[in-house]
Design a protein around this motif. Structure first.
Motif, mmCIF file in Angstrom:
data_model
loop_
_atom_site.group_PDB
_atom_site.id
_atom_site.type_symbol
_atom_site.label_atom_id
_atom_site.label_comp_id
_atom_site.label_asym_id
_atom_site.label_seq_id
_atom_site.Cartn_x
_atom_site.Cartn_y
_atom_site.Cartn_z
ATOM 1 N N ALA A 246 27.905 21.291 31.393
ATOM 2 C CA ALA A 246 27.787 22.619 32.018
ATOM 3 C C ALA A 246 29.128 23.342 31.966
ATOM 4 O O ALA A 246 30.184 22.717 31.815
ATOM 5 C CB ALA A 246 27.364 22.459 33.479
ATOM 6 N N ALA A 247 29.052 24.649 32.125
ATOM 7 C CA ALA A 247 30.296 25.433 32.259
ATOM 8 C C ALA A 247 30.032 26.739 32.991
ATOM 9 O O ALA A 247 28.949 27.328 32.863
ATOM 10 C CB ALA A 247 30.885 25.751 30.878
ATOM 11 N N LEU A 248 31.011 27.159 33.751
ATOM 12 C CA LEU A 248 31.078 28.533 34.235
ATOM 13 C C LEU A 248 32.020 29.205 33.232
ATOM 14 O O LEU A 248 33.249 29.064 33.309
ATOM 15 C CB LEU A 248 31.587 28.568 35.682
ATOM 16 N N HIS A 249 31.391 29.855 32.256
ATOM 17 C CA HIS A 249 32.042 30.271 30.997
ATOM 18 C C HIS A 249 32.747 31.616 31.215
ATOM 19 O O HIS A 249 32.345 32.648 30.655
ATOM 20 C CB HIS A 249 30.926 30.391 29.952
ATOM 21 N N THR A 250 33.815 31.596 32.017
ATOM 22 C CA THR A 250 34.349 32.861 32.531
ATOM 23 C C THR A 250 35.198 33.627 31.508
ATOM 24 O O THR A 250 36.131 33.075 30.913
ATOM 25 C CB THR A 250 35.183 32.568 33.791
ATOM 26 N N TYR A 251 34.857 34.915 31.351
ATOM 27 C CA TYR A 251 35.627 35.823 30.499
ATOM 28 C C TYR A 251 36.575 36.611 31.402
ATOM 29 O O TYR A 251 36.119 37.363 32.279
ATOM 30 C CB TYR A 251 34.702 36.825 29.804
ATOM 31 N N TYR A 252 37.878 36.464 31.192
ATOM 32 C CA TYR A 252 38.861 37.170 32.024
ATOM 33 C C TYR A 252 39.362 38.419 31.303
ATOM 34 O O TYR A 252 39.519 38.425 30.074
ATOM 35 C CB TYR A 252 40.029 36.244 32.372
ATOM 36 N N ASN A 253 39.632 39.410 32.134
ATOM 37 C CA ASN A 253 40.105 40.709 31.658
ATOM 38 C C ASN A 253 41.636 40.676 31.579
ATOM 39 O O ASN A 253 42.304 40.516 32.595
ATOM 40 C CB ASN A 253 39.638 41.756 32.680
ATOM 41 N N ILE A 254 42.177 40.826 30.383
ATOM 42 C CA ILE A 254 43.628 40.744 30.218
ATOM 43 C C ILE A 254 44.162 42.022 29.557
ATOM 44 O O ILE A 254 43.391 42.781 28.961
ATOM 45 C CB ILE A 254 44.013 39.508 29.364
ATOM 46 N N SER A 255 45.467 42.216 29.640
ATOM 47 C CA SER A 255 46.053 43.436 29.058
ATOM 48 C C SER A 255 46.015 43.366 27.532
ATOM 49 O O SER A 255 45.572 44.290 26.860
ATOM 50 C CB SER A 255 47.499 43.609 29.536
ATOM 51 N N HIS A 256 46.464 42.242 26.998
ATOM 52 C CA HIS A 256 46.455 42.032 25.547
ATOM 53 C C HIS A 256 46.688 40.539 25.307
ATOM 54 O O HIS A 256 47.540 39.940 25.966
ATOM 55 C CB HIS A 256 47.553 42.861 24.856
ATOM 56 N N ILE A 257 45.959 39.994 24.358
ATOM 57 C CA ILE A 257 46.013 38.542 24.144
ATOM 58 C C ILE A 257 47.442 38.056 23.833
ATOM 59 O O ILE A 257 47.808 36.933 24.172
ATOM 60 C CB ILE A 257 44.980 38.112 23.054
ATOM 61 N N SER A 258 48.253 38.934 23.242
ATOM 62 C CA SER A 258 49.622 38.519 22.909
ATOM 63 C C SER A 258 50.520 38.454 24.149
ATOM 64 O O SER A 258 51.630 37.940 24.089
ATOM 65 C CB SER A 258 50.224 39.498 21.901
ATOM 66 N N GLN A 259 50.020 38.990 25.271
ATOM 67 C CA GLN A 259 50.837 39.057 26.497
ATOM 68 C C GLN A 259 50.473 37.960 27.489
ATOM 69 O O GLN A 259 50.923 37.971 28.627
ATOM 70 C CB GLN A 259 50.580 40.392 27.202
ATOM 71 N N VAL A 260 49.592 37.046 27.051
ATOM 72 C CA VAL A 260 49.011 36.097 27.995
ATOM 73 C C VAL A 260 49.463 34.663 27.711
ATOM 74 O O VAL A 260 49.523 34.249 26.562
ATOM 75 C CB VAL A 260 47.464 36.234 27.911
ATOM 76 N N ASP B 130 49.766 37.190 32.929
ATOM 77 C CA ASP B 130 49.525 38.354 32.085
ATOM 78 C C ASP B 130 50.661 39.352 32.305
ATOM 79 O O ASP B 130 50.687 40.083 33.294
ATOM 80 C CB ASP B 130 48.162 38.966 32.471
ATOM 81 N N GLU B 131 51.570 39.347 31.348
ATOM 82 C CA GLU B 131 52.745 40.197 31.507
ATOM 83 C C GLU B 131 52.393 41.677 31.488
ATOM 84 O O GLU B 131 52.949 42.472 32.226
ATOM 85 C CB GLU B 131 53.725 39.887 30.380
#
Ligand code: BG6
Length: 304
Positions: free
Chosen positions: A170-184, A231-232
């Motif tokens: 099982a998973a709680l397949h959480t999608y997080y809202n970020i500024s930009h993938i390069s900043q994370v 997340d910078e």
């Protein structure tokens, strides 16, 4: 007299004045809208799916694709899909849909409440039915308890309501809202072992924090660690705490896979990251009749 709509029935049974109401949302699917003194949240009853969690004065901590499809029988791209009773491709039948069936079924509403701190909880349920029996023979009782306060808590409770043991992932397949993938940068998985989904589950070891400059699709195994998504760009850290979970999946589709997915914008890989609270890979849970297992995810933010 016309019979009351499903929305009227839900509002009269489970609505809470000024705190929780139901309405038809995208795709005419029933949605619960929750407002507390600390945050707002939106849940789709279809799929038992949290779509949004916005602490006061902040952006959404969750991400939903602009291309997401809200249609019965389809998975919703974004938010917190409930992956159950198998994670990824079915272990021995490739004709069955990936990530199980819970994310493609209508759930029911079981309860709602406000606690003494003003937090609102909504409980959804799913049990065996004709469609589940067609792909998985077992009787089960799934419950999703979502509590909205200054943090979001999502509790997935699995009970074996049949008379033979069953196993699941099982998973709680959480999608997080970020500024930009390069900043994370993701903290919490340093030195952890993982199975690389991009190399036929090859066993590998994490070196340092998790950063992204290519497609990443990994099941970190034997880890009960909390993760921090630093997340910078947004000047915040999303804190992902968990219990009852021994795996964490980290996924970003990057450029080519994003293009291949019809319900995902070509450039959206830049705006999201999945950190999934899971029992997957080597972590298979077996429940005896009447046994219950609980997996809990708590999401909050820290401003830089
Ligand atoms: C992740 C998997 O959990 O989910 C990936 O590790 C997969 O391999 C991703 O691509 C999305 O899956 P789906 O079925 O929602 O497209």
């Amino acid at each position: 007299m016309t019979s009351p709509s499903i929305i009227d029935v839900l509002n009269s049974q489970f609505g809470i004045n000024g705190r929780l109401h139901f309405e038809l949302g995208e795709g005419e699917l029933p949605m619960a809208k929750i407002t507390t003194e600390q945050a707002t949240a939106v849940l789709s009853i279809y799929a038992g799916h949290v779509l949004s969690f916005v602490p006061n004065g902040s952006d959404d901590l969750l991400w939903v694709s602009q291309e997401a499809i809200f249609q019965s029988g389809k998975a919703i791209r974004g938010g917190i899909p409930v992956i159950w009773p198998w994670f990824g491709p079915h272990p021995n039948d490739s004709t069955k849909s990936s990530h199980g069936f819970a994310r493609r079924q209508m759930w029911s509403v079981k309860a709602s409440m406000v606690d003494e701190n003003g937090r609102v909880s909504l409980t959804l349920g799913l049990t065996e039915n004709e469609a589940s029996k067609a792909v998985w023979s077992h009787d089960f009782d799934l419950e999703l308890v979502v509590t909205v306060g200054h943090v979001l808590t999502v509790k997935l409770k699995t009970t074996n309501s049949g008379d033979v043991p069953f196993s699941y992932t099982a998973a709680l397949h959480t999608y997080y809202n970020i500024s930009h993938i390069s900043q994370v940068v993701i903290h919490g998985l340093e030195n952890g072992a993982y199975l690389d989904n991009l190399e036929a589950h090859a066993s590998k070891q994490q070196v340092g924090f998790v950063r992204f400059d290519e497609e990443v699709d990994r099941i970190y195994i034997d880890t009960a660690a909390d993760c921090h998504i630093e997340d910078e760009g947004h000047k915040r850290t999303i804190v992902v705490e968990k219990s009852g979970s021994q795996s964490t999946v980290v996924w970003n589709p990057w450029i080519e896979k994003a293009k291949r997915m019809s319900d995902f914008g070509d450039n959206e890989y830049q705006e999201m990251v999945c950190v999934e609270t899971a029992n997957a890979g080597n972590e298979i849970i077996t429940l005896q009749p009447e046994e219950t297992a609980v997996m809990t995810l708590t999401i909050s933010e820290r401003k830089a």
